[in-house]
Motif scaffolding. Sequence first.
Motif, PDB file in Angstrom:
ATOM      1  N   LYS A 152       0.831  -1.209   0.000  1.00 42.59           N
ATOM      2  CA  LYS A 152       0.000   0.000   0.000  1.00 42.59           C
ATOM      3  C   LYS A 152       0.865   1.259   0.000  1.00 42.59           C
ATOM      4  O   LYS A 152       0.573   2.232  -0.708  1.00 42.59           O
ATOM      5  CB  LYS A 152      -0.926  -0.002   1.226  1.00 42.59           C
ATOM      6  N   PHE A 200       2.309   1.893  -3.460  1.00 41.06           N
ATOM      7  CA  PHE A 200       1.318   2.369  -4.429  1.00 41.06           C
ATOM      8  C   PHE A 200       0.980   3.837  -4.211  1.00 41.06           C
ATOM      9  O   PHE A 200       1.017   4.642  -5.150  1.00 41.06           O
ATOM     10  CB  PHE A 200       0.042   1.523  -4.337  1.00 41.06           C
ATOM     11  N   GLN A 244      -1.384  -3.060  -8.935  1.00 40.48           N
ATOM     12  CA  GLN A 244      -2.559  -2.864  -8.098  1.00 40.48           C
ATOM     13  C   GLN A 244      -3.813  -3.429  -8.768  1.00 40.48           C
ATOM     14  O   GLN A 244      -4.646  -4.063  -8.112  1.00 40.48           O
ATOM     15  CB  GLN A 244      -2.749  -1.365  -7.815  1.00 40.48           C
TER      16      GLN A 244
END
Length: 334
Positions: free
Chosen positions: A15, A18, A76
């Motif tokens: 996370k 990203f 993703q």
Amino acid sequence: MSSSTISNISLFTQKYTFYTSLIIFCIGFIGNLINILIFTTLKHFRNNPSILYFTAESIANTIQLILFFLMNILIQVNETDPANLSLFWCKFRGMMISLCTLVSFSTICFSASHQYLSTSHHFYLRQLSTIKTARFLICISVIISMLQTIPFGIFIEIQASVCAIFNQNMLNYISYFYYPVLSGLLPVLIASVFSILAYNNVRRIVRKQMPVVRRRLDQQLTAMILIRIIMFIVLTLPYDIVRMYTYIAKVDQSNQLYYAIINLIGSILVTFFNLNYAISFYVFLTTSVRFRRQVKRVLVKKCWGRCKRCFFNNNNKVHPFGMRGSLTSSVVVQ
């Protein structure tokens, strides 16, 4: 407990990578585009080798940011790295990242060396740095960088659904030359030495009878280059050290907790390293008062002024209207 900790670290790393990549892409893409606009619009920036190097760096940085953004978006969306499935994307990604990195770093070194030569009190040194020389060096840099990516295209492969380099000779090249020298200590050393020398030259120029316009431009460019190189050193060295440690020490992947922590640290340092491709505009903006005025003049007076004129010119039309059988015309001005 250990398994859940490893899972949480891996999820956080994913996370973090990203969202930070998304932020860096947004600020970097806008900043590099503004750099290109400013450097190609203002007349006194034209035919200046340093500005040509800045422009080339901004173009390479923009391509690099787009590649990083695509990588993270695809991971993703697909919940897996497409490079582990597509050999073309696996090779293309590695080659382009290496190409853009070397071109970007070489232009930083060229801008520092040019600033030293152009501010030198020796006439023969000032003659060495011209716009033709800058174009030649940029072309040579692109060609050499492209040649250097050929081994990446040959030795990057997919094994056990992992896109990586498995050839030991190529791993040795990356571990002992590419990261520590070519994209690490060598550009850092060259940029540092020439920026310090250029700073000393500018201090001498202040004491001499030089044209005010040239003196101010030299001071502006030297300050911009010096701060840019300081940021370049701070953001590059930690990443290169960790990359060399990863390849040379051969991190044991069987110790999953240790490997997850190393990945998290690597992701954080990659974020700082990628800021190299995004912050040049903001460094210039905070460093130079003149650059802030130049940005304001181009964006507000030129770009916004043109957009406003185009918009309002579309509304300046002649509208006929009738009044009790007689036709007149009126110009409606918005």
